[in-house]
Write an enzyme that holds these catalytic residues in place. Structure first.
Site, PDB file in Angstrom:
ATOM      1  CG  HIS A 155      -2.277  -6.806  10.479  1.00 26.83           C
ATOM      2  ND1 HIS A 155      -1.077  -6.428   9.926  1.00 26.83           N
ATOM      3  CD2 HIS A 155      -2.980  -5.667  10.677  1.00 26.83           C
ATOM      4  CE1 HIS A 155      -1.063  -5.118   9.780  1.00 26.83           C
ATOM      5  NE2 HIS A 155      -2.210  -4.632  10.234  1.00 26.83           N
TER       6      HIS A 155
ATOM      7  CD  GLU B 141      -1.296  -0.156   3.671  1.00 26.09           C
ATOM      8  OE1 GLU B 141      -2.012   0.844   3.789  1.00 26.09           O
ATOM      9  OE2 GLU B 141      -1.359  -1.150   4.425  1.00 26.09           O
TER      10      GLU B 141
ATOM     11  CB  SER C 156      -8.327   1.439  12.783  1.00 23.19           C
ATOM     12  OG  SER C 156      -7.450   1.657  13.860  1.00 23.19           O
TER      13      SER C 156
ATOM     14  CB  CYS D 212      -2.304  -4.586   6.489  1.00 25.72           C
ATOM     15  SG  CYS D 212      -1.674  -3.026   7.071  1.00 25.72           S
TER      16      CYS D 212
ATOM     17  CE  LYS E 298      -5.899  -2.818  22.612  1.00 24.28           C
ATOM     18  NZ  LYS E 298      -6.859  -2.116  23.439  1.00 24.28           N
TER      19      LYS E 298
ATOM     20  CG  ASN F  76       1.761  -1.660  10.710  1.00 21.56           C
ATOM     21  OD1 ASN F  76       1.882  -2.751  10.160  1.00 21.56           O
ATOM     22  ND2 ASN F  76       0.621  -0.980  10.724  1.00 21.56           N
TER      23      ASN F  76
HETATM   24  P1  HMG Z   1      -3.591   6.839  21.216  1.00 24.13           P
HETATM   25  O1  HMG Z   1      -4.866   7.580  21.323  1.00 24.13           O
HETATM   26  O2  HMG Z   1      -2.332   7.648  21.187  1.00 24.13           O
HETATM   27  O3  HMG Z   1      -3.382   5.823  22.383  1.00 24.13           O
HETATM   28  O4  HMG Z   1      -3.659   5.983  19.894  1.00 24.13           O
HETATM   29  P2  HMG Z   1      -4.354   5.404  23.584  1.00 24.13           P
HETATM   30  O5  HMG Z   1      -4.654   6.550  24.467  1.00 24.13           O
HETATM   31  O6  HMG Z   1      -5.492   4.607  23.030  1.00 24.13           O
HETATM   32  O7  HMG Z   1      -3.360   4.411  24.338  1.00 24.13           O
HETATM   33  C1  HMG Z   1      -2.878   3.275  23.713  1.00 24.13           C
HETATM   34  C2  HMG Z   1      -2.712   2.212  24.788  1.00 24.13           C
HETATM   35  O8  HMG Z   1      -1.677   2.624  25.685  1.00 24.13           O
HETATM   36  C3  HMG Z   1      -3.946   2.003  25.641  1.00 24.13           C
HETATM   37  O9  HMG Z   1      -3.999   0.624  25.949  1.00 24.13           O
HETATM   38  C4  HMG Z   1      -3.641   2.795  26.900  1.00 24.13           C
HETATM   39  O10 HMG Z   1      -4.347   2.349  28.055  1.00 24.13           O
HETATM   40  C5  HMG Z   1      -2.156   2.532  27.016  1.00 24.13           C
HETATM   41  P3  HMG Z   1      -5.353  -0.209  25.711  1.00 24.13           P
HETATM   42  O11 HMG Z   1      -6.402   0.438  26.517  1.00 24.13           O
HETATM   43  O12 HMG Z   1      -5.660  -0.068  24.221  1.00 24.13           O
HETATM   44  O13 HMG Z   1      -5.029  -1.594  26.101  1.00 24.13           O
HETATM   45  N1  HMG Z   1      -1.439   3.537  27.832  1.00 24.13           N
HETATM   46  C6  HMG Z   1      -0.514   3.216  28.751  1.00 24.13           C
HETATM   47  N2  HMG Z   1      -0.025   2.029  29.141  1.00 24.13           N
HETATM   48  C7  HMG Z   1       0.966   2.019  30.092  1.00 24.13           C
HETATM   49  N3  HMG Z   1       1.437   3.174  30.678  1.00 24.13           N
HETATM   50  C8  HMG Z   1       0.963   4.375  30.291  1.00 24.13           C
HETATM   51  C9  HMG Z   1      -0.040   4.426  29.291  1.00 24.13           C
HETATM   52  N4  HMG Z   1      -0.712   5.440  28.681  1.00 24.13           N
HETATM   53  C10 HMG Z   1      -1.568   4.874  27.801  1.00 24.13           C
HETATM   54  N5  HMG Z   1       1.444   5.487  30.861  1.00 24.13           N
HETATM   55  C11 HMG Z   1      -3.703   4.255  18.296  1.00 24.13           C
HETATM   56  C12 HMG Z   1      -3.339   4.628  19.719  1.00 24.13           C
HETATM   57  C13 HMG Z   1      -3.352   2.795  18.053  1.00 24.13           C
HETATM   58  C14 HMG Z   1      -5.205   4.461  18.074  1.00 24.13           C
HETATM   59  C15 HMG Z   1      -2.914   5.165  17.319  1.00 24.13           C
HETATM   60  O14 HMG Z   1      -1.539   4.952  17.480  1.00 24.13           O
HETATM   61  C16 HMG Z   1      -3.275   4.922  15.848  1.00 24.13           C
HETATM   62  O15 HMG Z   1      -4.223   5.500  15.334  1.00 24.13           O
HETATM   63  N6  HMG Z   1      -2.482   4.074  15.129  1.00 24.13           N
HETATM   64  C17 HMG Z   1      -2.751   3.735  13.715  1.00 24.13           C
HETATM   65  C18 HMG Z   1      -3.973   2.852  13.537  1.00 24.13           C
HETATM   66  C19 HMG Z   1      -3.743   1.413  13.945  1.00 24.13           C
HETATM   67  O16 HMG Z   1      -2.640   0.943  14.099  1.00 24.13           O
HETATM   68  N7  HMG Z   1      -4.856   0.667  14.100  1.00 24.13           N
HETATM   69  C20 HMG Z   1      -4.788  -0.745  14.395  1.00 24.13           C
HETATM   70  C21 HMG Z   1      -5.975  -1.526  13.851  1.00 24.13           C
HETATM   71  S1  HMG Z   1      -6.203  -1.202  12.103  1.00 24.13           S
HETATM   72  C22 HMG Z   1      -4.985  -2.157  11.309  1.00 24.13           C
HETATM   73  O17 HMG Z   1      -4.401  -3.006  11.919  1.00 24.13           O
HETATM   74  C23 HMG Z   1      -4.678  -1.827   9.889  1.00 24.13           C
HETATM   75  C24 HMG Z   1      -3.420  -1.004   9.655  1.00 24.13           C
HETATM   76  O18 HMG Z   1      -2.265  -1.825   9.786  1.00 24.13           O
HETATM   77  C25 HMG Z   1      -3.475  -0.351   8.265  1.00 24.13           C
HETATM   78  C26 HMG Z   1      -3.707  -1.244   7.060  1.00 24.13           C
HETATM   79  O19 HMG Z   1      -4.492  -2.175   7.061  1.00 24.13           O
HETATM   80  O20 HMG Z   1      -3.120  -0.895   6.024  1.00 24.13           O
HETATM   81  C27 HMG Z   1      -3.274   0.148  10.649  1.00 24.13           C
END
Ligand code: HMG
Length: 390
Positions: A235, A81, A203, A113, A244, A277
């Site tokens: 993935h 991609e 996502s 992906c 998860k 990733n």
């Molecule tokens: P965010 O808002 O910065 O993070 O975005 P958050 O506030 O959701 O925190 C992430 C995790 O860290 C949470 O854990 C928090 O609790 C934890 P969870 O509740 O999820 O288990 N956390 C802490 N842990 C320990 N100590 C601390 C602390 N603070 C927070 N102090 C997000 C995170 C992944 C949404 C962002 O990075 C993002 O948008 N990433 C890109 C999208 C993505 O990867 N999505 C995954 C599913 S989609 C997919 O897999 C397809 C993809 O590969 C693309 C394709 O297909 O081409 C992305």
């Protein structure tokens, strides 16, 4: 069993020679390092220099091919991609760089992906009807969300190359599979930008929703249950996401089964933790990591595979480890490869992020700097990328 006699014969990965430590990135962004290391589950993030794109990373990953392999490959299928051209396929460049015999099909496939999984199944269908021939599948991507964005900690870059053949050395691919498509705007990248757009929370929900759908369908259609699987690979957009997913699958499983699956998952996430990733290659990088790092796997074990591409398409299928699967993997070489990369500062990462090839037709000549760059972008002139091998 005849249906099962095709699969993955050889497989390897490539990641750029530079990485940033996630704790340093967290500090630079004013974030608790535990968020990146534990909450996201990433330790290092690969950073591609200007001399690495999907073509060179793909060719570097496929550098294991022998002259005999190259003479037997009838198709080069690239899942990506991060395409470099709207018309010409990256597979054509890779075919040329690797010196694959000329009477081959070379095509690029796209669906976030997921596309390398489509390539894998298309390639296996070909090998089933042409068992003397081989197919090369390359998954190659650069995950770019942008500096100081919420997706930044989930970037990375790299490629996985997979050689498909009859009577494979590593794993047989079971043709039973469950897949689905659902039109959702969780992640996309319009043609006018090189950075992904994402609805992060959507996502995560969609990844899990599709997993549940295809897992239920797979179980209903095959009669298999979690107990039939020794391990499951996911993935891994970041490793916590796979965890998860695993938790969803393990609902209702015995404590003993949960412990075993968690241990295998930890083996499967090791390389992604150090690279980030790699989009299309991510599921297959986790498979390489599992085969290298897990203890106790044996021939005949069934490995579940969850492939997810935003947008969205997902699939659950499985592999059966082949008799010689251990001989086909090289844990020491993979660890040495990851160890020889150079750690860079956050400032250098930002400079590399902004260092892009010209888009106005002007010329640029480059030399590969990192020793791992067997294939590299030699420059650009007249809107044409030039590649070299050293
Ligand atoms: P965010 O808002 O910065 O993070 O975005 P958050 O506030 O959701 O925190 C992430 C995790 O860290 C949470 O854990 C928090 O609790 C934890 P969870 O509740 O999820 O288990 N956390 C802490 N842990 C320990 N100590 C601390 C602390 N603070 C927070 N102090 C997000 C995170 C992944 C949404 C962002 O990075 C993002 O948008 N990433 C890109 C999208 C993505 O990867 N999505 C995954 C599913 S989609 C997919 O897999 C397809 C993809 O590969 C693309 C394709 O297909 O081409 C992305």
């Amino acid at each position: 069993m005849q249906n099962l006699a095709v699969g993955i014969d050889k497989m390897d990965f490539y990641a750029p020679g530079y990485f940033v430590d996630m704790a340093n990135l967290a500090q630079a962004r004013g974030v608790d390092p535990k968020k990146f290391n534990e909450g996201i589950g990433q330790d290092q993030m690969a950073v591609p220099p200007i001399t690495q794109d999907i073509v060179t990373m793909g060719a570097n990953a496929a550098d294991f091919l022998t002259e005999e392999d190259k003479a037997a490959i009838d198709m080069v299928l690239v899942g990506t991609e991060s395409g470099i051209d709207q018309s010409k396929s990256s597979a054509v460049y890779i075919h040329h760089l690797l010196g694959i015999q000329p009477f081959a099909r070379s095509v690029e496939l796209k669906e976030a992906c997921y596309s390398a999984t489509a390539a894998l199944h298309l390639g296996l269908d070909y090998v089933r009807t042409h068992p003397e021939r081989k197919v090369l599948v390359v998954a190659s991507d650069i995950a770019r969300y942008g500096l100081e964005t919420s997706g930044e900690a989930t970037q990375g870059a790299g490629a996985v190359a997979i050689l498909l053949a009859a009577n494979p050395r590593l794993a047989l691919v079971d043709p039973d599979s469950a897949f689905m498509t659902e039109d959702v705007m969780d992640f996309w990248r319009p043609n006018y930008t090189d950075k992904a757009m994402v609805d992060g929370k959507l996502s995560l929900r969609q990844y899990t929703h599709v997993l549940e759908q295809v897992w239920d369908k797979y179980q209903a259609e095959t009669g298999l249950t979690l107990d039939d699987f020794e391990a499951v690979c996911f993935h891994l957009p970041y490793t916590k996401m796979g965890l998860k997913g695993l938790r969803r699958l393990m609902k209702g499983a015995s404590d003993e089964k949960k412990d075993s699956l968690r241990t295998y998952f930890e083996a499967s996430e090791q390389y992604s933790r150090r690279i980030g990733n790699v989009y299309t290659g991510s599921l297959y990088l986790s498979l390489i990591s599992l085969l290298d790092q897990a203890e106790g796997l044996k021939a005949g074990d069934r490995i579940g595979m969850y492939s997810y591409g935003s947008g969205s398409v997902g699939e659950f299928f499985s592999l059966i480890l082949a008799d010689d699967f251990q001989a086909g993997q090289d844990k020491a070489a993979h660890e040495a490869f990851l160890d020889q990369r150079e750690e860079i500062s956050v400032d250098r990462y930002e400079a590399l992020f902004n260092d892009v090839l010209p888009t106005d037709g002007s010329e640029l000549t480059l030399t590969a700097e990192h020793p791992s760059e067997t294939y590299y972008v030699q420059g650009i002139a007249d809107h044409q990328r030039h590649y070299a091998k050293r």
